[in-house]
Each structure stands twice: as C-alpha cells, then as structure tokens.
Scaffold this active site. Structure first.
Site, PDB file in Angstrom:
ATOM      1  N   SER A 137      41.728  28.552  34.116  1.00  0.00           N
ATOM      2  CA  SER A 137      42.274  29.874  33.837  1.00  0.00           C
ATOM      3  C   SER A 137      42.821  29.859  32.414  1.00  0.00           C
ATOM      4  O   SER A 137      43.720  29.074  32.099  1.00  0.00           O
ATOM      5  CB  SER A 137      43.384  30.172  34.855  1.00  0.00           C
ATOM      6  OG  SER A 137      44.005  31.399  34.576  1.00  0.00           O
ATOM      7  N   LYS A 163      37.890  31.397  33.485  1.00  0.00           N
ATOM      8  CA  LYS A 163      38.535  32.661  33.854  1.00  0.00           C
ATOM      9  C   LYS A 163      39.410  33.088  32.686  1.00  0.00           C
ATOM     10  O   LYS A 163      40.245  32.306  32.219  1.00  0.00           O
ATOM     11  CB  LYS A 163      39.367  32.450  35.125  1.00  0.00           C
ATOM     12  CG  LYS A 163      40.455  33.484  35.405  1.00  0.00           C
ATOM     13  CD  LYS A 163      41.010  33.303  36.814  1.00  0.00           C
ATOM     14  CE  LYS A 163      42.515  33.475  36.859  1.00  0.00           C
ATOM     15  NZ  LYS A 163      43.062  33.272  38.226  1.00  0.00           N
ATOM     16  N   LEU A 164      39.204  34.305  32.202  1.00  0.00           N
ATOM     17  CA  LEU A 164      40.015  34.830  31.108  1.00  0.00           C
ATOM     18  C   LEU A 164      41.067  35.766  31.684  1.00  0.00           C
ATOM     19  O   LEU A 164      40.749  36.679  32.452  1.00  0.00           O
ATOM     20  CB  LEU A 164      39.154  35.613  30.111  1.00  0.00           C
ATOM     21  CG  LEU A 164      37.973  34.890  29.461  1.00  0.00           C
ATOM     22  CD1 LEU A 164      37.286  35.832  28.473  1.00  0.00           C
ATOM     23  CD2 LEU A 164      38.438  33.605  28.759  1.00  0.00           C
ATOM     24  N   LYS A 165      42.300  35.553  31.290  1.00  0.00           N
ATOM     25  CA  LYS A 165      43.342  36.507  31.632  1.00  0.00           C
ATOM     26  C   LYS A 165      43.136  37.728  30.747  1.00  0.00           C
ATOM     27  O   LYS A 165      42.888  37.592  29.537  1.00  0.00           O
ATOM     28  CB  LYS A 165      44.716  35.882  31.374  1.00  0.00           C
ATOM     29  CG  LYS A 165      45.071  34.785  32.356  1.00  0.00           C
ATOM     30  CD  LYS A 165      45.299  35.353  33.756  1.00  0.00           C
ATOM     31  CE  LYS A 165      45.979  34.349  34.669  1.00  0.00           C
ATOM     32  NZ  LYS A 165      46.245  34.934  36.010  1.00  0.00           N
ATOM     33  N   ASP A 191      40.909  37.981  35.073  1.00  0.00           N
ATOM     34  CA  ASP A 191      42.051  38.206  35.972  1.00  0.00           C
ATOM     35  C   ASP A 191      43.062  39.098  35.252  1.00  0.00           C
ATOM     36  O   ASP A 191      43.605  38.722  34.212  1.00  0.00           O
ATOM     37  CB  ASP A 191      42.692  36.862  36.344  1.00  0.00           C
ATOM     38  CG  ASP A 191      43.822  37.008  37.365  1.00  0.00           C
ATOM     39  OD1 ASP A 191      44.097  38.137  37.812  1.00  0.00           O
ATOM     40  OD2 ASP A 191      44.431  35.976  37.714  1.00  0.00           O
ATOM     41  N   GLU A 216      39.472  39.981  38.908  1.00  0.00           N
ATOM     42  CA  GLU A 216      40.533  39.640  39.861  1.00  0.00           C
ATOM     43  C   GLU A 216      41.720  40.578  39.697  1.00  0.00           C
ATOM     44  O   GLU A 216      42.206  40.770  38.575  1.00  0.00           O
ATOM     45  CB  GLU A 216      40.940  38.184  39.600  1.00  0.00           C
ATOM     46  CG  GLU A 216      42.026  37.629  40.504  1.00  0.00           C
ATOM     47  CD  GLU A 216      42.335  36.158  40.167  1.00  0.00           C
ATOM     48  OE1 GLU A 216      41.553  35.510  39.435  1.00  0.00           O
ATOM     49  OE2 GLU A 216      43.364  35.664  40.642  1.00  0.00           O
ATOM     50  N   ASP A 241      43.819  38.954  44.649  1.00  0.00           N
ATOM     51  CA  ASP A 241      44.747  37.818  44.643  1.00  0.00           C
ATOM     52  C   ASP A 241      46.064  38.331  45.251  1.00  0.00           C
ATOM     53  O   ASP A 241      46.283  38.244  46.468  1.00  0.00           O
ATOM     54  CB  ASP A 241      44.901  37.301  43.193  1.00  0.00           C
ATOM     55  CG  ASP A 241      45.980  36.244  43.008  1.00  0.00           C
ATOM     56  OD1 ASP A 241      46.687  35.909  43.961  1.00  0.00           O
ATOM     57  OD2 ASP A 241      46.143  35.721  41.866  1.00  0.00           O
ATOM     58  N   LYS A 265      45.286  31.608  47.762  1.00  0.00           N
ATOM     59  CA  LYS A 265      46.370  30.748  47.280  1.00  0.00           C
ATOM     60  C   LYS A 265      47.253  30.456  48.476  1.00  0.00           C
ATOM     61  O   LYS A 265      47.927  31.352  48.983  1.00  0.00           O
ATOM     62  CB  LYS A 265      47.219  31.494  46.243  1.00  0.00           C
ATOM     63  CG  LYS A 265      46.708  31.429  44.840  1.00  0.00           C
ATOM     64  CD  LYS A 265      47.677  32.130  43.907  1.00  0.00           C
ATOM     65  CE  LYS A 265      46.984  32.396  42.578  1.00  0.00           C
ATOM     66  NZ  LYS A 265      47.745  33.340  41.755  1.00  0.00           N
ATOM     67  N   GLY A 293      45.545  28.948  41.904  1.00  0.00           N
ATOM     68  CA  GLY A 293      46.598  27.990  41.605  1.00  0.00           C
ATOM     69  C   GLY A 293      47.810  28.691  41.037  1.00  0.00           C
ATOM     70  O   GLY A 293      47.774  29.889  40.740  1.00  0.00           O
TER      71      GLY A 293
HETATM   72  O1  OSB Z   1      47.055  35.110  38.927  1.00  0.00           O
HETATM   73  O2  OSB Z   1      45.936  33.380  39.366  1.00  0.00           O
HETATM   74  C1  OSB Z   1      46.957  33.894  38.890  1.00  0.00           C
HETATM   75  C2  OSB Z   1      49.108  31.194  37.254  1.00  0.00           C
HETATM   76  C3  OSB Z   1      50.363  31.603  37.638  1.00  0.00           C
HETATM   77  C4  OSB Z   1      50.515  32.764  38.354  1.00  0.00           C
HETATM   78  C5  OSB Z   1      49.383  33.511  38.715  1.00  0.00           C
HETATM   79  C6  OSB Z   1      48.120  33.084  38.370  1.00  0.00           C
HETATM   80  C7  OSB Z   1      47.983  31.916  37.592  1.00  0.00           C
HETATM   81  C8  OSB Z   1      46.699  31.450  37.076  1.00  0.00           C
HETATM   82  C9  OSB Z   1      46.562  29.984  36.743  1.00  0.00           C
HETATM   83  O3  OSB Z   1      45.761  32.168  36.832  1.00  0.00           O
HETATM   84  C10 OSB Z   1      46.136  29.196  37.917  1.00  0.00           C
HETATM   85  C11 OSB Z   1      46.254  27.712  37.677  1.00  0.00           C
HETATM   86  O4  OSB Z   1      45.548  27.196  36.822  1.00  0.00           O
HETATM   87  O5  OSB Z   1      47.053  27.065  38.385  1.00  0.00           O
HETATM   88 MG    MG Z   2      45.293  35.849  39.868  1.00  0.00          MG
END
Ligand code: OSB
Ligand code: MG
Length: 370
Positions: A137, A163-165, A191, A216, A241, A265, A293
């Site tokens: 991510s 995965k790009l935020k 995401d 996402e 999510d 999760k 995660g």
């Molecule tokens: O939305 O998936 C999410 C991290 C913290 C809170 C929410 C998210 C995330 C991640 C990273 O996208 C997930 C990871 O690498 O543990």
């Molecule tokens: Mg997410």
C-alpha cells in the site's frame, strides 16, 4: 482454560517512511500489545490495530484500552474455566461496537489456546497455501516523481501488486503515470478511505481506462447504497473496507451490489473467527477477498499472513514485508521471497517478540486485573 495474568504494553515504532492517506499522516506506529498467561501455562500475544486518533474508524487506542479494562476483560474473566476462543465473541456480544478491542483480546486468547493445542493459526483457520503473494500500500506523496520512485523500488523488491492511496486532487494523474511507467501487466488498485461522495461518480469513472483491479472504499463507511449506485457508473470493481464490520454486512453489501471484492481485516471485524466467516460468505457468493493491514508489527502480521492463505483469498493482500514499515521489527522480520511471505507454521501466531526490541520500544506496561 483460565486467564491468570494479563498485561497491556504500549509500544512505539518509527515508520521507515511517513504514511499519508486521505485521513491523515502517520509517522510512528503507536499501539499496544496484549500478553496473557493461561492456567495451562501458555502465553498469548496480540496487537491492537487501532490508531492514536479515530480517523480511519471510530476506534482509537486510548478508548480501546478503557473498553478492554472496564468492559471486555471482565466479561471473559467471568467465564472462569469455561473460557475458550470460540466463546469470546458471545461473551462480548452485549458490548456494542469496539471490534478492534474485541479483536486484540480474542486473538491473544486464540494464540494461547492454539499453543496449548500445538496448532498453528494457518492450520486452525484452514490455510491451503504455505506462502502468500505480497502487495504493498503506497501512501500519498508530495510529488509524482517521489511516487514513481517508491513504486519502482517496491517492484524491484518483488511486490506482486501495488495499491495507491488516493484522495481528491491525487487520483487520476498518479494512476495514469504509474500505469504508463510500469505497464499494463502491473496489478494496480487504489484506496480512497472514504474520501469521495456519490457526486464524484463521473470523476471516478475517469479511472476506468487504467484497468485497475479495484477501487477500495471510495465513499463513506455507512453509504452502502451509494457504493451500489457508484458500481453502476464505474467499470472498476468496487471493494469495501471500512463498510464491512461483519459477515452479515458482507452478505448485505454483496446482495445490494455494493461490492465486487472485499478487503478482510480481522481487526476491523472483531477477530479471526468473524474474518473467516466473511471469507466463507464471500466465497459462497463468488466474491474474491484479500487480506488488509493496519501497519502491524510482526505480532499482528503473522496471523494476517495465515488468514491470507485461505482458499478464497485469491488477490494479493496488504501483507508486506517488515522492512516496508520498520527498520527493526518486533519479531524476526517477515522477508519477501520471490514476492511472497511464508505462512508461519509454529503453534499459535507462530512468531515471538524479540525481548530486546520490546524493551527498547515499550512506553509503559500495565497489568489488567483478572
Ligand atoms: O485503508 O487499508 C487501509 C493502513 C492503516 C489504516 C488503513 C489502511 C491502511 C493501509 C496499509 O492501506 C495497510 C498495511 O500495509 O498494513
Ligand atoms: Mg483500506
């Protein structure tokens, strides 16, 4: 089995690089660990997935500590000798919400129970693979150049999916650049952490030409109907999510056409047993799932990797190697092997805290009366 000792340890690990999402920037992984000892002499460990502030979801670490101490622990202690991991959920049912606090308690109990039974999480949950493909991510960056550098580095390390935020102002352009630079074969997804509204549907449809695996959680957590409407406008599969807190939520969202994929999760849904139920519901409906995660240390990562080895987890998860997050992990590091992480095989979560690292990063320890 009975709990004879229970302690809560606050820890802080610096992240190797700040992690920015649509809801904020994290510099350190602050969390607490639960350590319990049972009447069978087994130790159980688990990591709380909540963050310092209630930004990703309503939960936050200080609140989780209070609800554990005052509400959850007394309910499982009241079970006396009848305590077992499968009974935890029912015992905690009267308490509304707080899935991450419930998750950390159930997981520590399950860890101890499986250690006594000499069985790994993977075996208990029904893992069918001994290694799982790793995704990563990638946070929002200050510049496109910085983003492309990070993605290039992760791909060199062997990550199987990126995965790009995203957020408004950081979506179509970064996706276009990553797709152009790394090619059509790259498994790519985004995401939004609930940063858009249904009014953005036509804007989000501009992601369609880039053949993303999924988008996402584009819309707010409680907007199931909005996600269903969005799915009629965008071609990119919608993945949920934050919206999915239980197997019932999964069944509802699938039935309403609000999601084509689910990010499972364990912490968000109150534990591994509910996470497995979501896997089962999704599998029965032909909906693929993957393991999300929360920037976990090795203690939280190990059982996630075991879950990701179940048959319905057909997409790479956010189960990255330790060095994606930390210079020094709290356990022996998870290391990529050919883009995969090995599923732990030792009893329980299958990893141990490194005592020296633990003492170096511990902020405080409190015993919860049992
Ligand atoms: O939305 O998936 C999410 C991290 C913290 C809170 C929410 C998210 C995330 C991640 C990273 O996208 C997930 C990871 O690498 O543990
Ligand atoms: Mg997410």
């Amino acid at each position: 089995m009975k709990i004879e000792h229970l302690e809560l340890r606050w820890v802080r690990l610096p992240l190797v690089t700040p992690f920015r999402t649509s809801f904020g920037t994290t510099y350190d992984r602050d969390t607490f660990l639960l350590r319990l000892v049972t009447s069978d002499g087994a130790e159980g460990w688990a990591e709380c997935a909540a963050e310092l502030d209630p930004l990703y979801s309503a939960e936050f670490l200080a609140g989780a500590e209070i609800v554990l101490r005052d509400q959850l622990v007394p309910r499982v202690v009241a079970l006396g000798d009848r305590l077992s991991a499968t009974g935890v959920k029912t015992a905690l049912e009267p308490v509304t919400g707080h899935p991450m606090a419930k998750h950390v308690l159930e997981t520590a109990i399950l860890d101890a129970e499986l250690k006594t039974a000499d069985m790994s999480f993977g075996r208990y949950l029904g893992a069918v693979r001994d290694r799982v493909p790793a995704g990563v991510s990638v946070g929002i960056m200050d510049s496109h150049a910085e983003l492309l550098d990070h993605v290039a580095r992760y791909l060199e390390q062997g990550y199987r999916r990126i995965k790009l935020k995203i957020e408004p102002g950081w979506d179509v352009e970064p996706v276009r650049l990553v797709r152009e630079r790394f090619g059509d074969d790259l498994l790519l997804q985004v995401d939004a952490n609930a940063a858009y509204t249904l009014a953005d549907a036509r804007h989000l449809a501009r992601l369609d030409p880039f053949d993303l695996l999924l988008i996402e959680q584009p819309l707010p957590e409680d907007d199931i109907r909005g996600h269903a409407s969005l799915a009629e406008v965008v071609r990119t599969p919608v993945c949920l999510d934050e919206s999915i807190a239980s197997a019932r939520d999964a069944a509802t969202a699938i039935a309403l056409g609000a999601c084509a994929v689910i990010n499972v999760k364990p912490a968000r849904v109150g534990g591994y047993l509910e996470a497995r139920r979501i896997h089962d519901v999704a599998e029965a409906n032909g909906v693929p799932v993957w393991c999300g995660g929360m920037l976990e240390t090795g203690i939280g990562r190990a059982p996630n990797v075991a879950l990701a080895a179940l048959p319905g987890f057909t997409m790479p998860g956010d189960t990255s190697a330790s060095d994606r997050y930390f210079a020094t992990d709290l356990t022996a590091p998870f290391v990529l092997e050919d883009g995969h992480l090995p599923v732990p095989t030792d009893p329980g979560i299958g990893v141990e805290v490194l005592p020296d690292v633990l003492s170096a990063i511990t902020q405080s320890t409190t015993t919860i009366p049992v």
